[in-house]
Design an enzyme around this catalytic site. Structure first.
Site, PDB file in Angstrom:
ATOM      1  CG  HIS A  41      -2.079   2.891  -2.451  1.00 14.86           C
ATOM      2  ND1 HIS A  41      -1.071   3.565  -1.811  1.00 14.86           N
ATOM      3  CD2 HIS A  41      -2.526   3.723  -3.436  1.00 14.86           C
ATOM      4  CE1 HIS A  41      -0.887   4.739  -2.373  1.00 14.86           C
ATOM      5  NE2 HIS A  41      -1.768   4.872  -3.367  1.00 14.86           N
ATOM      6  CB  CYS A  57      -4.298   6.498  -5.121  1.00 13.80           C
ATOM      7  SG  CYS A  57      -4.170   5.677  -6.730  1.00 13.80           S
TER       8      CYS A  57
END
Length: 260
Positions: free
Chosen positions: A219, A235
């Site tokens: 992301h 992440c």
């Protein structure tokens, strides 16, 4: 004699006249029944078309409402940051806006570059390969070729490796930190909201690509200065400029390989 002649003439005339028979009842009703079937079929087609139009309108209304909510969230996020540019540059947000990493100011700049990469031959074009030790993400573009991006990875204790796929993609995604993260950050004195709408102030940034069935994503970020470090809870972070480019290049179902 004359009577006989008249009878013979009448008989001849009657014999010459065509015999007209009444049509059978089934033959008379067949055209009417066929017409009714045509009308019924036409009515059903009209009803199906109307139902499809109603369904299409509902879908359009739902999309319009969703877009309006996203636009409202972006506007609110910009107001919280002061401006879109200040969000992108990592300016300190006002109360209510979550930061991915405190004190990680920086500029959102493109880091993607096309390179010759010997390892590309091990993977099919379109595969995403992430090296957590290098802090780099490679998008395989062909035999011996890849596009390389600088990324932020999981901090000590949160790094991982394995193979998976991209199962979903989202623009300006909402963020729902898992309960474990909320509890962990609370112990450090940092309060995380259970839900943050998508927008420039959202820690997930401009785009998100969801990996497998777990909690990990590739992301963007609202803290560009964190890119290149071991900073996340697992992440993979990218510059917003880079993640938008990757989002447009990668399809759902693309393979992901992560190694240390």
């Amino acid at each position: 004699m004359m009577d006989l002649i008249r009878k013979m003439v009448v008989a001849a005339v009657l014999a010459a006249m065509p015999v007209v028979l009444a049509p059978p009842a089934s033959a008379a009703t067949a055209p009417a029944s066929e017409q009714q079937q045509k009308l019924l079929k036409k009515k059903k087609a009209a009803e199906a078309k109307k139902a499809a139009e109603i369904k299409k309108k509902k879908a359009a209304d739902a999309k319009k409402a969703a877009d309006a909510r996203k636009a409202k969230a972006r506007k609110q996020a910009q107001q919280n940051c002061g401006s879109f540019i200040s969000c992108m540059l990592g300016a300190k947000p006002r109360a209510g806006v979550q930061r991915a990493s405190a004190g990680r100011a920086g500029r959102d700049v493109a880091t993607g570059e096309d390179i010759s990469w010997a390892n590309a031959g091990k993977y099919a074009p379109g595969t995403i390969v992430i090296s957590t030790s290098e802090r780099r993400l490679y998008l395989v573009t062909g035999p011996g070729e890849a596009r390389r991006y600088k990324v932020g990875v999981g901090r000590e204790g949160f790094q991982w490796s394995g193979r998976s796929t991209i199962v979903a993609k989202a623009e300006w995604p909402d963020w729902r930190p898992p309960p474990a993260m909320i509890k962990r950050e609370a112990a450090k004195g940092v309060k995380l909201e259970p839900f943050v709408e998508g927008g420039p102030g959202n820690p997930l940034g401009a785009r998100a690509l969801y990996i497998g069935g777990g909690v990990y994503r590739i992301h963007g970020t609202n803290a560009p200065g964190s890119i290149g470090g071991a900073v996340s809870s697992g992440c993979i972070r990218m510059m917003n400029t880079d993640v938008v480019e990757l989002y447009n290049r990668v399809k759902t179902g693309a393979r992901v390989v992560v190694y240390r």
